[in-house]
Design a protein around this motif. Structure first.
Motif, PDB file in Angstrom:
ATOM      1  N   PHE A  41     -10.011  -7.574   4.648  1.00 49.21           N
ATOM      2  CA  PHE A  41     -11.187  -8.432   4.837  1.00 49.21           C
ATOM      3  C   PHE A  41     -12.186  -7.822   5.825  1.00 49.21           C
ATOM      4  CE2 PHE A  41      -8.170 -12.292   4.172  1.00 49.21           C
ATOM      5  CZ  PHE A  41      -8.269 -12.177   2.806  1.00 49.21           C
ATOM      6  N   SER A  42     -11.665  -7.241   6.937  1.00 52.42           N
ATOM      7  CA  SER A  42     -12.595  -6.695   7.943  1.00 52.42           C
ATOM      8  C   SER A  42     -13.443  -5.593   7.326  1.00 52.42           C
ATOM      9  CB  SER A  42     -11.843  -6.082   9.133  1.00 52.42           C
ATOM     10  OG  SER A  42     -11.000  -6.993   9.738  1.00 52.42           O
ATOM     11  N   GLU A  61      -8.908   3.272   1.707  1.00 49.80           N
ATOM     12  CA  GLU A  61      -7.692   2.470   1.856  1.00 49.80           C
ATOM     13  C   GLU A  61      -6.490   3.388   1.599  1.00 49.80           C
ATOM     14  OE1 GLU A  61      -6.329  -0.539   2.812  1.00 49.80           O
ATOM     15  OE2 GLU A  61      -4.523   0.535   2.185  1.00 49.80           O
ATOM     16  N   ALA A  62      -5.580   3.443   2.576  1.00 46.49           N
ATOM     17  CA  ALA A  62      -4.460   4.385   2.496  1.00 46.49           C
ATOM     18  C   ALA A  62      -3.548   4.124   1.299  1.00 46.49           C
ATOM     19  CB  ALA A  62      -3.642   4.315   3.788  1.00 46.49           C
ATOM     20  N   ALA A  69      -2.539  -6.875   5.182  1.00 47.68           N
ATOM     21  CA  ALA A  69      -2.280  -8.304   5.407  1.00 47.68           C
ATOM     22  C   ALA A  69      -3.230  -9.205   4.627  1.00 47.68           C
ATOM     23  CB  ALA A  69      -2.390  -8.600   6.896  1.00 47.68           C
ATOM     24  N   SER A  70      -4.404  -8.676   4.267  1.00 46.66           N
ATOM     25  CA  SER A  70      -5.427  -9.553   3.678  1.00 46.66           C
ATOM     26  C   SER A  70      -5.016 -10.200   2.360  1.00 46.66           C
ATOM     27  CB  SER A  70      -6.753  -8.789   3.516  1.00 46.66           C
ATOM     28  OG  SER A  70      -7.260  -8.463   4.794  1.00 46.66           O
ATOM     29  N   GLY A  74      -1.258 -16.481   4.733  1.00 44.38           N
ATOM     30  CA  GLY A  74      -1.121 -17.862   4.294  1.00 44.38           C
ATOM     31  C   GLY A  74      -2.421 -18.460   3.780  1.00 44.38           C
ATOM     32  N   MET A  76      -4.766 -19.614   5.513  1.00 44.88           N
ATOM     33  CA  MET A  76      -5.164 -20.773   6.334  1.00 44.88           C
ATOM     34  C   MET A  76      -6.375 -20.405   7.192  1.00 44.88           C
ATOM     35  SD  MET A  76      -1.551 -22.174   7.626  1.00 44.88           S
ATOM     36  CE  MET A  76      -0.144 -22.259   6.536  1.00 44.88           C
ATOM     37  N   VAL A 213      -7.053   8.136   5.656  1.00 48.32           N
ATOM     38  CA  VAL A 213      -7.806   8.951   6.608  1.00 48.32           C
ATOM     39  C   VAL A 213      -6.790   9.589   7.556  1.00 48.32           C
ATOM     40  CG1 VAL A 213      -9.492   8.893   8.482  1.00 48.32           C
ATOM     41  CG2 VAL A 213      -9.886   7.555   6.399  1.00 48.32           C
ATOM     42  N   GLY A 373      -6.334 -14.074  11.062  1.00 50.58           N
ATOM     43  CA  GLY A 373      -7.425 -13.165  10.761  1.00 50.58           C
ATOM     44  C   GLY A 373      -8.196 -13.447   9.485  1.00 50.58           C
ATOM     45  N   VAL A 374      -7.875 -14.508   8.756  1.00 57.60           N
ATOM     46  CA  VAL A 374      -8.612 -14.699   7.509  1.00 57.60           C
ATOM     47  C   VAL A 374     -10.080 -14.983   7.823  1.00 57.60           C
ATOM     48  CG1 VAL A 374      -8.803 -16.023   5.380  1.00 57.60           C
ATOM     49  CG2 VAL A 374      -6.536 -15.478   6.304  1.00 57.60           C
TER      50      VAL A 374
HETATM   51  C1  FAD Z   1       2.516 -13.004   6.203  1.00 62.69           C
HETATM   52  C2  FAD Z   1       1.171 -13.186   6.860  1.00 62.69           C
HETATM   53  C3  FAD Z   1       0.623 -14.465   6.965  1.00 62.69           C
HETATM   54  C4  FAD Z   1      -0.620 -14.633   7.562  1.00 62.69           C
HETATM   55  N1  FAD Z   1      -1.201 -15.878   7.519  1.00 62.69           N
HETATM   56  C5  FAD Z   1      -2.460 -16.049   8.001  1.00 62.69           C
HETATM   57  C6  FAD Z   1      -3.116 -17.292   7.834  1.00 62.69           C
HETATM   58  O1  FAD Z   1      -2.608 -18.222   7.201  1.00 62.69           O
HETATM   59  N2  FAD Z   1      -4.363 -17.428   8.372  1.00 62.69           N
HETATM   60  C7  FAD Z   1      -4.986 -16.395   9.033  1.00 62.69           C
HETATM   61  O2  FAD Z   1      -6.109 -16.580   9.513  1.00 62.69           O
HETATM   62  N3  FAD Z   1      -4.405 -15.179   9.139  1.00 62.69           N
HETATM   63  C8  FAD Z   1      -3.173 -14.974   8.633  1.00 62.69           C
HETATM   64  N4  FAD Z   1      -2.594 -13.729   8.682  1.00 62.69           N
HETATM   65  C9  FAD Z   1      -3.344 -12.619   9.327  1.00 62.69           C
HETATM   66  C10 FAD Z   1      -4.426 -12.029   8.413  1.00 62.69           C
HETATM   67  O3  FAD Z   1      -3.903 -11.756   7.151  1.00 62.69           O
HETATM   68  C11 FAD Z   1      -4.974 -10.717   9.040  1.00 62.69           C
HETATM   69  O4  FAD Z   1      -5.360 -10.955  10.371  1.00 62.69           O
HETATM   70  C12 FAD Z   1      -6.174 -10.177   8.267  1.00 62.69           C
HETATM   71  O5  FAD Z   1      -5.889 -10.080   6.904  1.00 62.69           O
HETATM   72  C13 FAD Z   1      -6.586  -8.821   8.833  1.00 62.69           C
HETATM   73  O6  FAD Z   1      -7.491  -8.199   7.928  1.00 62.69           O
HETATM   74  P1  FAD Z   1      -7.915  -6.707   8.149  1.00 62.69           P
HETATM   75  O7  FAD Z   1      -8.850  -6.349   7.069  1.00 62.69           O
HETATM   76  O8  FAD Z   1      -8.384  -6.519   9.543  1.00 62.69           O
HETATM   77  O9  FAD Z   1      -6.539  -5.875   8.035  1.00 62.69           O
HETATM   78  P2  FAD Z   1      -5.596  -5.617   6.765  1.00 62.69           P
HETATM   79  O10 FAD Z   1      -5.868  -6.562   5.657  1.00 62.69           O
HETATM   80  O11 FAD Z   1      -4.200  -5.565   7.284  1.00 62.69           O
HETATM   81  O12 FAD Z   1      -6.061  -4.200   6.256  1.00 62.69           O
HETATM   82  C14 FAD Z   1      -5.879  -3.020   7.013  1.00 62.69           C
HETATM   83  C15 FAD Z   1      -5.747  -1.876   6.013  1.00 62.69           C
HETATM   84  O13 FAD Z   1      -5.932  -0.651   6.694  1.00 62.69           O
HETATM   85  C16 FAD Z   1      -5.263   0.323   5.915  1.00 62.69           C
HETATM   86  N5  FAD Z   1      -5.129   1.544   6.711  1.00 62.69           N
HETATM   87  C17 FAD Z   1      -4.450   1.739   7.866  1.00 62.69           C
HETATM   88  N6  FAD Z   1      -4.574   3.007   8.295  1.00 62.69           N
HETATM   89  C18 FAD Z   1      -5.366   3.654   7.400  1.00 62.69           C
HETATM   90  C19 FAD Z   1      -5.843   4.986   7.291  1.00 62.69           C
HETATM   91  N7  FAD Z   1      -5.555   5.917   8.212  1.00 62.69           N
HETATM   92  N8  FAD Z   1      -6.612   5.317   6.223  1.00 62.69           N
HETATM   93  C20 FAD Z   1      -6.946   4.378   5.297  1.00 62.69           C
HETATM   94  N9  FAD Z   1      -6.497   3.097   5.349  1.00 62.69           N
HETATM   95  C21 FAD Z   1      -5.721   2.733   6.389  1.00 62.69           C
HETATM   96  C22 FAD Z   1      -3.931  -0.347   5.592  1.00 62.69           C
HETATM   97  O14 FAD Z   1      -3.301   0.263   4.491  1.00 62.69           O
HETATM   98  C23 FAD Z   1      -4.388  -1.784   5.329  1.00 62.69           C
HETATM   99  O15 FAD Z   1      -4.529  -2.061   3.958  1.00 62.69           O
HETATM  100  C24 FAD Z   1      -1.325 -13.514   8.112  1.00 62.69           C
HETATM  101  C25 FAD Z   1      -0.786 -12.240   7.989  1.00 62.69           C
HETATM  102  C26 FAD Z   1       0.460 -12.066   7.377  1.00 62.69           C
HETATM  103  C27 FAD Z   1       1.024 -10.675   7.259  1.00 62.69           C
END
Ligand code: FAD
Length: 432
Positions: A41-42, A61-62, A69-70, A74, A76, A213, A373-374
């Motif tokens: 999502f970020s 995306e690796a 996690a995205s 949950g 929520m 990366v 983090g959603v």
């Molecule tokens: C089981 C579970 C339940 C959760 N429930 C909730 C909820 O109900 N409500 C809520 O608000 N939050 C919840 N969260 C947290 C939420 O999902 C995360 O905070 C949010 O998705 C973070 O998004 P992001 O894009 O920052 O990271 P991510 O979605 O984790 O994406 C990071 C990505 O970076 C990639 N990456 C890493 N290193 C490299 C590299 N060197 N080169 C290329 N790609 C790379 C990874 O492969 C990964 O896909 C939950 C998380 C989990 C695991």
């Protein structure tokens, strides 16, 4: 394995309605204005803003599309500020910043509602409210104190529900009342990720799965970026790797505690059972140190139940047994319900319990959502995009310039966490 686990899938329930794509990665351009590391999502929200402003954007995306996690969470949505509380925020950052952070956080759910509406993302967004259950009588009193201060500070719509009325909210005798937050909600994270990906692509961003990366070097025009599929020159780089942050960005890794969170899904339950257990179809959580969180599936047929994983690595069978045990503590009548899915993913905590965004050493970043983090990643990713465009007004947040702490000798491997979680869980069970 017990019968209730027979045939259980070790992939997220969300991937049924939003299957992960097997598409081949595109050819990489030699240079781009912006390279985003991390395809959750970020990263997608930052990419959307940048591409819509006309920048050439490559999102690396690796693993496969939406691996992190995205698409595992949950779904929520809420302001998610109860962990540090008004007192904790004030002690760390002072009254003025506390006000700004809480009042901005209140808007996170509306931010997602407006984003999904404006971009026509169909992801089962629903403002259901959240019921946070008091696991002990003393927790109820503390919740009431916290709510009073929260309402004074932000005017948040919420109500304390005493023990005698708990069954209006949840079909369980396990709790001693709780607090109902009206602004919270839920969505389908797999569909939301698909929608954000479509929007970023429509704006011209290039999403490259299976493209890790592996190195980032400053050069005259920005960064020389090495990936497992070739080199790219990028004017700017955004690090959006949250719980999956690796050694190539060691400064960030030393500031994050990656922690595994896990979930299970039940089989579809009879409508009268769902009506009894989750009469208001809200999002739910409890007040223990190692809290559990649960919700109905968007179609209202299943219960999705989550919590902290205690073992190292991904252990879907063990997590399923542990989570089912916790679920039966709340809903004993589910003892014959089959568990159809068990999955997990990594979240990132920070030492100050607050998410961070900004720029360090030329690298832009948004991360550290502390398990919530959603909505936060959507908001932070978007704001990060504006910051990278140099749009100070749109990019400004109440979280700007907070000191991003680490600890002496911490290298990014929280080897102590599983033991700490087990210890906290024991304290919860003993009622401390
Ligand atoms: C089981 C579970 C339940 C959760 N429930 C909730 C909820 O109900 N409500 C809520 O608000 N939050 C919840 N969260 C947290 C939420 O999902 C995360 O905070 C949010 O998705 C973070 O998004 P992001 O894009 O920052 O990271 P991510 O979605 O984790 O994406 C990071 C990505 O970076 C990639 N990456 C890493 N290193 C490299 C590299 N060197 N080169 C290329 N790609 C790379 C990874 O492969 C990964 O896909 C939950 C998380 C989990 C695991």
């Amino acid at each position: 394995m017990d019968n209730v686990f027979e045939g259980m899938k070790k992939t997220p329930f969300w991937w049924e309605a939003a299957p992960r794509s097997e598409e081949d990665p595109p050819e990489l351009p030699g240079e781009v204005d912006v390279l985003v590391v991390g395809g959750g999502f970020s990263g997608l929200c930052a990419a959307r803003v940048l591409a819509q402003a006309g920048k050439s954007v490559l999102l690396c995306e690796a693993s496969f599309t939406g691996y992190g996690a995205s698409t595992r969470n949950g779904g929520m949505l809420g302001p998610s500020f109860h962990k540090l509380g008004v007192k904790g925020l004030t002690a760390r950052y002072g009254v003025e910043r506390m006000h700004a952070i809480l009042n901005q956080s209140i808007g996170f759910v509306d931010f997602v509602r407006e984003l999904t509406g404006a971009e026509h993302i169909d992801c089962d967004f629903h403002r259901s409210g959240r019921f946070r259950c008091a696991s002990r009588p003393a927790h109820y009193d503390e919740m009431a104190r916290q709510l009073e201060i929260q309402q004074e500070t932000t005017g948040i719509d919420a109500e304390m529900i005493p023990a005698a009325r708990v069954r209006e909210e949840i079909g369980s005798d396990r709790f001693h009342g709780g607090v109902r937050y009206d602004i919270d909600g839920g969505l389908h994270p797999g569909k939301y990720h698909d929608g954000l990906l479509r929007v970023a692509r429509e704006a011209g961003a290039l999403y490259a799965p299976q493209t890790e990366v592996t190195d980032l070097r400053r050069n005259a025009n920005g960064f020389g970026v090495s990936t497992t599929r070739g080199n790219v020159d990028a004017g700017q780089v955004a690090v959006c790797t949250n719980g999956y942050t690796g050694d190539i960005t060691g400064w960030f890794r030393r500031r994050l505690l990656p922690i595994r969170s896990a979930m299970i899904a039940t089989e579809p339950l009879a409508p009268e059972i769902m009506q009894r257990l989750m009469p208001t179809r809200r999002m739910y959580g409890d007040s223990r140190r190692v809290m559990a969180y649960y919700r109905p599936s968007p179609d209202g047929q299943r219960i999705l139940f989550g919590g902290r994983a205690t073992g190292p690595g991904d252990q879907p069978e063990k997590n399923a047994r542990d989570l089912r045990h916790m679920m039966l503590d709340v809903f004993p009548e589910l003892d014959r319900a089959r568990i159809t899915h068990s999955w997990s993913g990594l979240v990132a905590y920070t030492f100050d319990h607050v998410p961070h965004l900004g720029e360090h050493d030329g690298l832009f970043y948004a991360m550290g959502y502390c398990g919530s983090g959603v909505a936060r990643a959507s908001f932070f990713g978007t704001k990060l995009g504006y910051k990278m465009l140099g749009n100070e007004e749109e990019g400004r947040t109440a979280f700007d310039d907070l000191h991003f702490d680490t600890r002496p000798f911490y290298t990014g491997n929280p080897w102590f966490m599983p033991a700490l979680v087990r210890w906290h869980r024991m304290l919860d069970q003993l009622g401390f």
